[in-house]
Design a protein around this motif. Sequence first.
Motif, mmCIF file in Angstrom:
data_model
loop_
_atom_site.group_PDB
_atom_site.id
_atom_site.type_symbol
_atom_site.label_atom_id
_atom_site.label_comp_id
_atom_site.label_asym_id
_atom_site.label_seq_id
_atom_site.Cartn_x
_atom_site.Cartn_y
_atom_site.Cartn_z
ATOM 1 N N GLN A 166 0.848 -1.276 0.085
ATOM 2 C CA GLN A 166 0.056 0.033 0.118
ATOM 3 C C GLN A 166 0.855 1.337 0.039
ATOM 4 N N GLN A 167 0.522 2.202 -0.823
ATOM 5 C CA GLN A 167 1.258 3.641 -0.957
ATOM 6 C C GLN A 167 0.143 4.580 -0.237
ATOM 7 N N TYR A 168 0.650 5.356 0.653
ATOM 8 C CA TYR A 168 -0.303 6.337 0.965
ATOM 9 C C TYR A 168 0.495 7.613 0.959
ATOM 10 N N ALA A 169 -0.411 8.405 0.564
ATOM 11 C CA ALA A 169 0.123 9.801 0.306
ATOM 12 C C ALA A 169 -0.262 10.845 1.532
ATOM 13 N N ALA A 170 0.944 11.583 1.955
ATOM 14 C CA ALA A 170 0.341 12.473 3.190
ATOM 15 C C ALA A 170 -0.573 13.319 2.899
ATOM 16 N N PRO A 171 -1.479 13.613 3.648
ATOM 17 C CA PRO A 171 -2.519 14.707 3.280
ATOM 18 C C PRO A 171 -1.759 15.990 2.546
ATOM 19 N N GLN A 172 -2.423 16.655 1.763
ATOM 20 C CA GLN A 172 -1.711 17.712 1.274
ATOM 21 C C GLN A 172 -2.200 19.074 2.073
ATOM 22 N N GLN A 173 -1.592 19.813 2.419
ATOM 23 C CA GLN A 173 -1.719 21.040 3.015
ATOM 24 C C GLN A 173 -1.996 21.969 2.006
ATOM 25 N N PRO A 174 -3.197 22.863 2.362
ATOM 26 C CA PRO A 174 -3.598 23.802 1.516
ATOM 27 C C PRO A 174 -2.200 24.949 1.335
ATOM 28 N N VAL A 175 -2.064 25.164 0.245
ATOM 29 C CA VAL A 175 -0.983 26.270 -0.286
ATOM 30 C C VAL A 175 -1.538 27.605 0.493
ATOM 31 N N GLN A 176 -0.763 28.102 1.475
ATOM 32 C CA GLN A 176 -1.222 29.491 1.977
ATOM 33 C C GLN A 176 -0.621 30.442 0.977
ATOM 34 N N GLN A 177 -1.638 31.562 0.794
ATOM 35 C CA GLN A 177 -1.452 32.525 -0.168
ATOM 36 C C GLN A 177 -0.919 33.431 0.688
ATOM 37 N N GLN A 178 0.289 34.183 0.107
ATOM 38 C CA GLN A 178 0.720 35.323 0.800
ATOM 39 C C GLN A 178 -0.044 36.362 0.585
ATOM 40 N N PRO A 179 -0.485 37.261 1.574
ATOM 41 C CA PRO A 179 -1.172 38.308 1.519
ATOM 42 C C PRO A 179 -0.183 39.436 0.661
ATOM 43 N N GLY A 180 -0.983 40.062 -0.101
ATOM 44 C CA GLY A 180 -0.032 41.067 -0.946
ATOM 45 C C GLY A 180 -0.892 42.268 -1.188
ATOM 46 N N ALA A 181 -0.387 43.550 -1.797
ATOM 47 C CA ALA A 181 -1.133 44.537 -1.920
ATOM 48 C C ALA A 181 -0.364 45.187 -3.294
ATOM 49 N N GLU A 182 -1.155 45.883 -4.149
ATOM 50 C CA GLU A 182 -0.716 46.533 -5.350
ATOM 51 C C GLU A 182 -1.281 47.894 -5.334
ATOM 52 N N SER A 183 -0.364 49.056 -5.920
ATOM 53 C CA SER A 183 -0.615 50.286 -5.990
ATOM 54 C C SER A 183 -1.172 50.575 -7.244
ATOM 55 N N GLY A 218 -15.847 58.119 -5.048
ATOM 56 C CA GLY A 218 -14.923 59.277 -4.710
ATOM 57 C C GLY A 218 -13.578 59.237 -5.541
ATOM 58 N N MET A 219 -13.477 58.161 -6.282
ATOM 59 C CA MET A 219 -12.082 57.856 -7.083
ATOM 60 C C MET A 219 -12.491 58.022 -8.672
ATOM 61 N N GLY A 220 -11.600 58.463 -9.477
ATOM 62 C CA GLY A 220 -11.795 58.535 -10.953
ATOM 63 C C GLY A 220 -10.612 58.332 -11.512
ATOM 64 N N PRO A 221 -10.614 58.797 -12.800
ATOM 65 C CA PRO A 221 -9.093 58.756 -13.694
ATOM 66 C C PRO A 221 -8.016 59.465 -13.022
ATOM 67 N N GLY A 222 -7.020 58.764 -12.901
ATOM 68 C CA GLY A 222 -5.655 59.137 -12.365
ATOM 69 C C GLY A 222 -5.310 58.907 -10.919
ATOM 70 N N SER A 223 -6.468 58.671 -10.287
ATOM 71 C CA SER A 223 -6.468 58.299 -8.917
ATOM 72 C C SER A 223 -5.693 57.117 -8.576
ATOM 73 N N THR A 224 -5.100 57.211 -7.377
ATOM 74 C CA THR A 224 -4.215 55.877 -7.114
ATOM 75 C C THR A 224 -4.607 55.206 -6.017
ATOM 76 N N LEU A 225 -4.866 54.035 -6.008
ATOM 77 C CA LEU A 225 -5.557 53.169 -4.955
ATOM 78 C C LEU A 225 -4.491 52.200 -4.523
ATOM 79 N N THR A 226 -4.735 51.637 -3.381
ATOM 80 C CA THR A 226 -3.866 49.998 -2.947
ATOM 81 C C THR A 226 -5.092 49.175 -2.928
ATOM 82 N N VAL A 227 -4.898 48.047 -3.650
ATOM 83 C CA VAL A 227 -5.656 46.900 -3.737
ATOM 84 C C VAL A 227 -5.042 45.864 -2.837
ATOM 85 N N SER A 228 -5.505 45.282 -1.812
ATOM 86 C CA SER A 228 -4.923 44.271 -0.874
ATOM 87 C C SER A 228 -5.721 42.888 -1.522
ATOM 88 N N TYR A 229 -4.781 41.898 -1.439
ATOM 89 C CA TYR A 229 -5.367 40.650 -1.989
ATOM 90 C C TYR A 229 -4.737 39.321 -1.113
#
Length: 99
Positions: free
Chosen positions: A41-58, A88-99
């Motif tokens: 019998q070959q048993y595979a170890a349970p896969q740990q969910p891949v933890q996504q690193q939080p990020g942010a983009e301007s 309140g935001m429009g063309p040329g505005s800069t915002l930070t998107v966190s993901y």
Amino acid sequence: YAAPQQYAAAPQQYAAPQYAVPQQQYTAPAQYTTQYTAPTQQYAAPQQPVQQQPGAESITLPADAHPGKEYSFAAPDGRTVTFQVPQGMGPGSTLTVSY
């Protein structure tokens, strides 16, 4: 209760003959005598969910931006991130998107 003497035992001349039956040894053909080994019998170890690193983009909003409009971009880890232009935001505005 005892059976009458006449029924007690049949005379030897009427008794069933005793035949000697030779014992036979059966040997299976060689193709059937190989030892069976269960597969390992070959048993595979349970896969740990891949933890996504939080990020942010301007993000600097393009000329057609208006509140409620959706935009998407590819994060460095390959995910597609979708966001809406906030009130309140429009063309040329800069915002930070966190993901």
